[in-house]
Design an enzyme around this catalytic site. Structure first.
Site, mmCIF file in Angstrom:
data_model
loop_
_atom_site.group_PDB
_atom_site.id
_atom_site.type_symbol
_atom_site.label_atom_id
_atom_site.label_comp_id
_atom_site.label_asym_id
_atom_site.label_seq_id
_atom_site.Cartn_x
_atom_site.Cartn_y
_atom_site.Cartn_z
ATOM 1 N N CYS A 88 47.672 54.367 12.324
ATOM 2 C CA CYS A 88 47.933 55.361 11.335
ATOM 3 C C CYS A 88 48.166 56.625 11.704
ATOM 4 O O CYS A 88 47.264 56.928 12.748
ATOM 5 C CB CYS A 88 46.588 55.178 10.571
ATOM 6 S SG CYS A 88 46.351 56.501 9.249
ATOM 7 N N LYS B 248 33.871 25.537 37.773
ATOM 8 C CA LYS B 248 35.300 25.524 37.534
ATOM 9 C C LYS B 248 35.336 27.018 36.825
ATOM 10 O O LYS B 248 34.817 27.255 35.504
ATOM 11 C CB LYS B 248 35.721 24.444 36.512
ATOM 12 C CG LYS B 248 37.092 24.557 36.415
ATOM 13 C CD LYS B 248 37.804 23.601 35.380
ATOM 14 C CE LYS B 248 39.240 23.628 35.338
ATOM 15 N NZ LYS B 248 39.650 24.817 34.722
ATOM 16 N N LYS C 113 34.981 19.020 32.015
ATOM 17 C CA LYS C 113 34.841 20.348 31.333
ATOM 18 C C LYS C 113 33.574 20.258 30.335
ATOM 19 O O LYS C 113 32.947 19.214 30.139
ATOM 20 C CB LYS C 113 35.955 20.153 30.504
ATOM 21 C CG LYS C 113 37.472 20.428 31.237
ATOM 22 C CD LYS C 113 37.563 21.936 31.728
ATOM 23 C CE LYS C 113 38.071 22.418 30.552
ATOM 24 N NZ LYS C 113 39.734 23.089 30.509
ATOM 25 N N TYR D 134 30.240 52.858 50.789
ATOM 26 C CA TYR D 134 31.287 52.243 51.081
ATOM 27 C C TYR D 134 32.820 53.180 50.612
ATOM 28 O O TYR D 134 33.761 53.454 51.580
ATOM 29 C CB TYR D 134 31.495 51.030 50.361
ATOM 30 C CG TYR D 134 32.640 50.041 50.441
ATOM 31 C CD1 TYR D 134 32.693 49.342 51.279
ATOM 32 C CD2 TYR D 134 33.831 50.415 49.885
ATOM 33 C CE1 TYR D 134 33.707 48.121 51.628
ATOM 34 C CE2 TYR D 134 34.876 49.729 50.125
ATOM 35 C CZ TYR D 134 34.942 48.513 50.732
ATOM 36 O OH TYR D 134 35.862 47.620 51.127
ATOM 37 N N ASP D 135 32.431 53.860 49.427
ATOM 38 C CA ASP D 135 33.621 54.625 49.099
ATOM 39 C C ASP D 135 33.611 55.884 49.956
ATOM 40 O O ASP D 135 34.982 56.230 50.248
ATOM 41 C CB ASP D 135 33.373 55.085 47.523
ATOM 42 C CG ASP D 135 33.180 53.997 46.692
ATOM 43 O OD1 ASP D 135 33.796 52.860 46.940
ATOM 44 O OD2 ASP D 135 32.713 53.827 45.683
ATOM 45 N N GLU E 198 40.410 31.456 42.617
ATOM 46 C CA GLU E 198 40.474 31.911 41.265
ATOM 47 C C GLU E 198 40.157 33.488 41.120
ATOM 48 O O GLU E 198 39.532 34.088 41.692
ATOM 49 C CB GLU E 198 39.508 31.273 40.391
ATOM 50 C CG GLU E 198 39.749 31.060 39.075
ATOM 51 C CD GLU E 198 40.484 29.995 38.454
ATOM 52 O OE1 GLU E 198 41.268 29.674 39.290
ATOM 53 O OE2 GLU E 198 40.716 29.823 37.278
ATOM 54 N N SER F 266 47.037 20.844 39.452
ATOM 55 C CA SER F 266 46.287 21.312 38.569
ATOM 56 C C SER F 266 45.318 20.111 38.845
ATOM 57 O O SER F 266 45.359 18.961 39.205
ATOM 58 C CB SER F 266 46.927 21.617 37.289
ATOM 59 O OG SER F 266 47.576 20.387 36.680
ATOM 60 N N LEU F 267 44.429 20.201 37.785
ATOM 61 C CA LEU F 267 43.154 19.131 37.512
ATOM 62 C C LEU F 267 43.316 18.331 36.111
ATOM 63 O O LEU F 267 43.536 19.064 35.107
ATOM 64 C CB LEU F 267 42.011 19.527 38.064
ATOM 65 C CG LEU F 267 41.561 20.139 39.094
ATOM 66 C CD1 LEU F 267 40.200 20.866 39.229
ATOM 67 C CD2 LEU F 267 41.626 19.163 40.280
ATOM 68 N N ARG G 159 50.262 30.963 40.179
ATOM 69 C CA ARG G 159 50.605 29.575 40.345
ATOM 70 C C ARG G 159 52.025 29.114 39.798
ATOM 71 O O ARG G 159 52.642 28.300 40.484
ATOM 72 C CB ARG G 159 49.365 28.548 39.627
ATOM 73 C CG ARG G 159 49.737 27.138 39.405
ATOM 74 C CD ARG G 159 48.725 26.448 38.899
ATOM 75 N NE ARG G 159 48.790 25.032 38.746
ATOM 76 C CZ ARG G 159 49.443 24.472 37.632
ATOM 77 N NH1 ARG G 159 50.083 25.088 36.785
ATOM 78 N NH2 ARG G 159 49.795 23.171 37.513
ATOM 79 N N ASP H 44 27.608 51.022 46.902
ATOM 80 C CA ASP H 44 29.233 51.467 46.900
ATOM 81 C C ASP H 44 29.526 52.784 47.289
ATOM 82 O O ASP H 44 30.461 53.140 47.638
ATOM 83 C CB ASP H 44 29.587 51.333 45.130
ATOM 84 C CG ASP H 44 29.517 49.828 44.838
ATOM 85 O OD1 ASP H 44 29.417 48.930 45.762
ATOM 86 O OD2 ASP H 44 29.777 49.806 43.829
HETATM 87 S S1 IVH Z 1 40.290 22.996 43.123
HETATM 88 C C1 IVH Z 1 44.454 20.772 42.515
HETATM 89 N N1 IVH Z 1 38.258 24.359 42.009
HETATM 90 O O1 IVH Z 1 41.165 24.832 37.505
HETATM 91 C C2 IVH Z 1 43.672 21.888 41.982
HETATM 92 N N2 IVH Z 1 40.148 24.729 40.848
HETATM 93 O O2 IVH Z 1 43.519 22.552 37.122
HETATM 94 C C3 IVH Z 1 42.739 22.449 42.993
HETATM 95 N N3 IVH Z 1 39.694 26.145 38.962
HETATM 96 O O3 IVH Z 1 44.129 26.277 37.653
HETATM 97 C C4 IVH Z 1 41.936 23.378 42.224
HETATM 98 N N4 IVH Z 1 37.915 26.724 39.465
HETATM 99 O O4 IVH Z 1 42.725 27.657 39.282
HETATM 100 C C5 IVH Z 1 39.553 23.978 41.937
HETATM 101 N N5 IVH Z 1 36.244 25.672 41.784
HETATM 102 C C6 IVH Z 1 37.605 25.213 41.489
HETATM 103 C C7 IVH Z 1 38.249 25.980 40.473
HETATM 104 C C8 IVH Z 1 39.474 25.509 40.061
HETATM 105 C C9 IVH Z 1 38.752 26.988 38.597
HETATM 106 C C10 IVH Z 1 41.150 26.086 38.058
HETATM 107 C C11 IVH Z 1 42.258 26.097 39.024
HETATM 108 C C12 IVH Z 1 43.152 25.596 38.343
HETATM 109 C C13 IVH Z 1 42.650 24.642 37.388
HETATM 110 C C14 IVH Z 1 42.655 23.166 37.638
#
Ligand code: IVH
Length: 705
Positions: A461, A131, A343, A52-53, A208, A98-99, A152, A49
């Site tokens: 305090c 995830k 999950k 780099y810095d 992310e 979202s998923l 988002r 680092d």
């Molecule tokens: S794919 C259609 N890949 O999970 C959404 N999402 O509800 C496509 N997330 O808020 C997302 N890791 O930010 C994807 N490897 C990953 C992920 C990821 C975390 C989050 C994403 C989103 C939520 C999905």
């Protein structure tokens, strides 16, 4: 890297012609970008680092001299611009979905049945990835330059947080459109991407933003009255800062997981490879499996090893790998049909909040804490849970007597995540923050803290002499990482304090055996031992001395950085905010806190009293850059034969290195003793160089006595 590792002196630059400066700036930028690529994309850091810095610092000096040379994608432009007064809305070109969450193999199998029905003729593989438990963000590049970074939001419209995202080094400011350094990727893929790039100038990548567990721990250490419940909240709070300088101190990470623009990718796996080639950090844990058996096995594997990951993950994202099938499956509601979040079950339980009490912290902050009816959550009994601040109580809508859901996630302390309001009897009581300190009765001040929405309201305090505060300060002062006075544990300290034998830390050094012998329960011998122990710890390093003062935001590493840069207490005492701010790794908030501490009259008197009581600071020769471990990040794990843990750390610092607690791609060495545990596995997995104790000794010499 001879000749470039030190910043060029000002007068050297004055002699440079504009053309020379231009060439030098271009060369520096190329080299800095290449180093960033090796570090984040190839996970193969070429230099430390510091190098780099240092290169970045030279470029900054050059650009200050010749402002015409500044380009928006210059690595110096990561932290810049004025604080915003608000975030502007950004409409996403493609909705951010979202998923759907699935929690069991049965649920995932049911999902497979549903999509098989919709695409009976299609065949596909599944691709599984981590995830991440952070925040979804979207980055838009035009002609290779990062132009917009957004949250988002509601999926259609997010907030423009470009300036904050730019501070994250894992995010490229300029894409690698030339596709250099891609010799490790299949040639056919490189050429397909090149064709794709020729067709469009606008590229959108999503990923992310997250905070590592280590960065979260550092943040909590810097803010002893920690207010963030977990790394995710901390990442969110950091990205919602109006001043990008604050975001920059939070050391956020970013992983790409989807390429929105069609650049010719045929599978989701190729999306990841394309992202990597373009300069994004993608996570290596990415697996393509032919069926759900493979998905379940991987899910289980990651569930077991997740604690060892440097950041929090809350499941595995499973998707149909083939892009055409994925697209054909379409969207239902807000989620694509072709992907799910599988999950991990959170460790949760329900219990009753019997009371909410106030804890007075070392800095005077009043923190509400819930006393819980003891409950077992994932094998651990929990009876208390911090509520962080009133804002958290309001957010939860919590009352005393409520039945609540408590959760233990990862390494994070247990927290109340939900109130089961349906179980209310009507006898629950609302909680109010006290107007007087519950400990000393002094008035309490109420403050909105500037550091972002999640930090919220802080009650403090006003009495500097508030006993709890003082006691905590004393405990901090004598703790292992500070003056490390053996035998002066919390109990004895409390006794001495309540007997009036010590009012502040300087009094410790004036104690006599006679003073101690009068204490109930402490025999003559123990008293004598204690006095010897105090005597032996009168002299400390400057870093320990600074750390011991308990300055707001100054943890162990910050104290070391300060000591390394100021060498003498007298110089630090006189330093301006700017001078402190100029120290590498130290941000403005910390700099202000340190300068304010030493400007305060009472603190000045306290420091003088310590010195007058015979406390001595050992000024070690500065480690300089010539040590055997200069600029290296080193993790020590397991039991060493010759070195205690403290000796090993001291040896590393003396050799110019930095000790870190967890192994990541940025770690240079792991020193492994006996029974090394999971850090060694991490080192092997990440390809970090492992040193045996003998190799380590050869580098740093034998332990100091
Ligand atoms: S794919 C259609 N890949 O999970 C959404 N999402 O509800 C496509 N997330 O808020 C997302 N890791 O930010 C994807 N490897 C990953 C992920 C990821 C975390 C989050 C994403 C989103 C939520 C999905």
């Amino acid at each position: 890297m001879p000749g470039v590792a030190t910043a060029i002196l000002d007068n050297g630059m004055a002699e440079m012609t504009f053309t020379q400066a231009q060439q030098r700036a271009a060369a520096l930028r190329r080299e800095i970008n290449a180093l960033r690529y090796r570090y984040h994309v190839l996970d193969d850091p070429a230099v430390t680092d510091e190098v780099y810095d240092s290169l970045t610092a030279e470029l900054r000096t050059l650009e200050a001299k010749f402002p015409q040379l500044v380009t928006p994608d210059s690595p110096t432009q990561r932290i810049g611009g004025k604080p915003l007064d608000k975030f502007h809305p950004v409409v996403h070109a493609v909705r951010m979905l979202s998923l759907n969450d699935e929690f069991s193999p049965d649920e995932v199998s049911a999902w497979e049945q549903r999509i098989k029905k919709l695409a009976p003729a299609a065949r596909w593989d599944y691709i599984c990835e981590l995830k991440f438990d952070g925040l979804a963000t979207s980055l838009v590049y035009k002609d290779g330059m990062l132009v917009t970074g957004a949250t988002r939001g509601d999926g259609k419209t997010g907030e423009d947080i470009t300036a904050n995202l730019k501070t994250i080094r894992a995010i490229p400011l300029r894409l690698n459109l030339e596709l250099t350094h891609t010799d490790k990727f299949p040639a056919a893929l490189v050429s397909r991407l090149r064709q794709g790039l020729a067709k469009t100038g606008r590229i959108e990548v999503r990923g992310e933003a997250l905070m590592s567990k280590a960065a979260f721990a550092r943040l909590n250490q810097a803010h002893p009255d920690a207010t963030f419940a977990n790394p995710r909240n901390a990442a969110a709070g950091s990205l919602r800062q109006l001043d990008p300088k604050i975001t920059a101190t939070r050391q956020l990470s970013w992983y790409a997981y989807s390429l929105v623009t069609d650049l010719g990718q045929r599978t989701h796996e190729e999306e990841h490879l394309f992202c990597a080639m373009l300069g994004f950090q993608v996570h290596g844990e990415l697996r393509v499996v032919p069926d759900l058996q493979g998905v379940f096995a991987l899910h289980e594997e990651i569930r077991r090893s997740r604690e060892r990951l440097p950041f929090e993950v809350d499941g595995v994202v499973v998707q149909v790998n083939e892009v055409d099938v994925f697209r054909r499956l379409g969207v239902v509601g807000k989620a694509p049909r072709g992907a799910v979040a599988f999950k991990f079950a959170a460790r949760k339980a329900t219990t009753v909040v019997e009371d909410i009490v106030i804890q007075v912290g070392r800095t005077g902050a009043l923190t509400p804490v819930a006393n819980l009816r003891p409950v077992n959550v994932g094998g651990v009994t929990i009876s208390r849970s911090t509520l962080h601040n009133v804002d958290e109580i309001e957010r939860l809508g919590l009352k005393i007597g409520d039945t609540v859901v408590v959760q233990r996630a990862g390494d994070v302390i247990p927290q109340i995540v939900e109130v089961l309001t349906k179980l209310r009897s009507g006898r629950e009581r609302a909680f109010k923050m006290p107007e007087k300190c519950p400990n000393c009765g002094s008035p309490v001040t109420r403050q909105r803290i500037a550091e972002g929405a999640t930090l919220g309201t802080r009650f403090t305090c006003t009495n500097r002499r508030c006993t709890t505060q003082q006691l905590r300060t004393l405990r901090h002062f004598t703790s292992k990482t500070a003056f490390d006075i053996e035998g002066l544990g919390p109990k004895i300290l409390t006794k001495l304090f309540s007997e009036g034998l010590i009012a502040d830390a300087s009094d410790i050094f004036k104690l006599t055996a006679g003073d101690l012998a009068v204490l109930p329960g402490l025999g003559e011998k123990s008293a004598a031992n204690l006095i010897t122990s105090i005597e032996n710890h009168r002299t400390v390093s400057l870093a320990r001395f600074i750390y011991s003062l308990g300055i707001l935001h100054v943890g162990e590493q910050t104290a070391l950085d300060l000591a390394k840069n100021f060498y003498r207490l007298s110089r630090l005492r006189q330093a301006s905010v700017d001078a402190i701010d100029a120290v590498p790794n130290i941000g403005t908030t910390v700099a202000q806190s340190v300068a304010a501490y030493f400007r305060d009259r009472a603190n000045q008197r306290f420091v003088d009293k310590l010195l007058a009581a015979g406390v001595k600071i050992a000024h070690e020769a500065s480690a300089g850059s010539g040590g055997a471990l200069a600029g290296k990040k080193v993790v020590v794990t397991g039991t060493l034969q010759r070195f205690s843990r403290a000796q090993a750390k001291a040896a590393i610092r003396k050799a110019g290195g930095r000790t870190v607690e967890s192994v990541s791609g940025a770690t240079d060495f792991v020193v492994g003793g006996e029974k090394p545990g999971s850090k060694m596995d991490d080192a092997r997995r990440l390809g970090v160089k492992i040193l045996t104790e003998d190799e380590f000794t050869a580098l740093v010499g034998p332990p100091a006595l």
